[in-house]
Write an enzyme that holds these catalytic residues in place. Structure first.
Site, mmCIF file in Angstrom:
data_model
loop_
_atom_site.group_PDB
_atom_site.id
_atom_site.type_symbol
_atom_site.label_atom_id
_atom_site.label_comp_id
_atom_site.label_asym_id
_atom_site.label_seq_id
_atom_site.Cartn_x
_atom_site.Cartn_y
_atom_site.Cartn_z
ATOM 1 N N ASP A 31 40.252 46.242 38.558
ATOM 2 C CA ASP A 31 39.679 45.168 37.751
ATOM 3 C C ASP A 31 38.173 45.112 37.970
ATOM 4 O OD1 ASP A 31 42.245 44.513 37.000
ATOM 5 O OD2 ASP A 31 42.442 42.929 38.504
HETATM 6 N N1 URA Z 1 45.864 44.800 41.329
HETATM 7 C C1 URA Z 1 45.087 43.883 40.716
HETATM 8 O O1 URA Z 1 45.495 42.764 40.467
HETATM 9 N N2 URA Z 1 43.819 44.252 40.421
HETATM 10 C C2 URA Z 1 43.297 45.454 40.700
HETATM 11 O O2 URA Z 1 42.130 45.713 40.406
HETATM 12 C C3 URA Z 1 44.124 46.393 41.350
HETATM 13 C C4 URA Z 1 45.413 46.039 41.647
#
Ligand code: URA
Length: 245
Positions: A106
Site C-alpha cells: 500500500d
Molecule cells: N497488507 C496490507 O494491508 N497492506 C500492505 O501494503 C501489505 C499487506
C-alpha cells in the site's frame, strides 16, 4: 545458458537500436571474447562469452533483481499520472523495459519491495499456489493477544466473507509481527480489522527468502546478490522451506 544473436544482444545490453548495433559491428567497434567481430548473426552464450563495444564490457545478464526499501507515500506501480511511483526511486540506468514491483505494498506501507524484469520469477512468486511467506511488522491501536494469534492461526474470515489462509501472529511491543502466505488486497490491515484492531503503521521485513537489508534507508535500493537470488528461486520450487520467522 542463454544463446542470443550478437546484434540483438548489443541492442539490448548497449541501449542502441538494431540498426545502430549493426553499424557498430560493421565499423569493427565490437569484440567477442577480446576478438573483433563483425557478424551480426554470431551466436553468443551469455553465460560464458564476453562482449565489448568500444573497449567497454557489456553487462549481458538477461534480468535485473532489485531490493528496495519502499518509503511511505510512494505507489507500488510502474507509472502514474499524478503520483510518484517506486520506479522513480531508481536512477534511469537501472530502469529497464518490463521492470516492475513483484506484488504491491500500500502507499503508506514501508519496507521490502522486490523489483525485477524477470516476469517468470515474478509470476511464480506471486502465484496464489505458491504460498510465499511475507513477514510484516504492524503497529496496532490496541495490543495483540493470544486470542488474536489463535484467530490468525485458524484462518480468519474477513468482513466481506473472504477466507484467509492460516497465518502467524506474534505479539510484539506496540503491535505484532505477522506472517501471511498469500497476497490479498489490504490483507494485513483487513485481518487486523477482523480482530477489532486498526493498523497504524505497516512495514514488510521479509518476502520469501529475502530479508530487507538493514543498511538500506527508506528510498534506497540495491541489486540482489547471487545467494539471495538463489534462495529466492529455491523458495519458489519448494526445494527448501521458506520458514516464517
Ligand atoms: N497488507 C496490507 O494491508 N497492506 C500492505 O501494503 C501489505 C499487506
Amino acid at each position: 545458458m542463454a544463446i542470443q544473436r550478437l546484434d540483438r544482444l548489443l541492442s539490448d545490453a548497449h541501449g542502441v537500436s538494431r540498426r545502430e548495433a549493426k553499424a557498430l559491428l560493421r565499423a569493427g567497434r565490437v569484440t567477442v571474447n577480446g576478438v573483433p567481430e563483425r557478424d551480426p548473426e554470431r551466436k553468443i552464450d551469455t553465460s560464458c562469452d564476453t562482449v565489448a563495444a568500444d573497449g567497454t564490457a557489456l553487462d549481458l545478464r538477461p534480468f535485473r533483481y532489485y531490493m528496495l526499501h519502499k518509503p511511505a507515500g510512494i505507489l507500488s506501480a510502474t507509472e502514474d499520472r499524478t503520483q510518484k511511483t517506486v520506479l522513480e526511486l531508481l536512477p534511469p540506468e537501472a530502469r529497464r523495459p518490463g521492470l516492475a514491483p513483484v506484488g504491491r505494498l500500500d502507499k503508506d506501507t514501508t519496507g521490502l519491495l522486490l523489483l525485477t524484469d524477470d516476469g517468470t520469477l515474478a509470476h511464480t512468486l506471486i502465484s496464489p499456489k505458491r504460498h510465499v511467506p511475507k513477514v510484516y511488522r504492524a503497529l496496532l491501536d490496541a495490543p495483540a493477544d493470544a486470542g488474536m494469534a489463535a484467530a490468525f492461526a485458524a484462518g480468519l474470515i474477513l468482513g466481506d466473507g473472504t477466507r484467509c489462509l492460516p497465518a502467524v501472529l506474534e505479539p510484539i511491543c506496540g503491535g505484532a509481527r505477522i506472517t501471511v502466505y498469500e497476497g490479498k488486497y489490504h490483507q494485513v490491515k483487513r485481518m487486523c480489522a477482523a480482530c477489532g484492531r486498526t493498523v497504524t503503521a505497516l512495514h514488510r521485513e521479509r518476502f520469501g527468502a529475502l530479508t530487507l537489508d538493514a543498511a538500506l534507508a527508506p528510498g534506497q535500493w540495491r541489486e540482489l546478490d547471487a545467494a539471495e537470488l538463489d534462495a529466492l528461486r529455491q523458495g519458489c520450487t519448494g526445494k527448501t522451506d521458506c520458514a516464517p520467522l
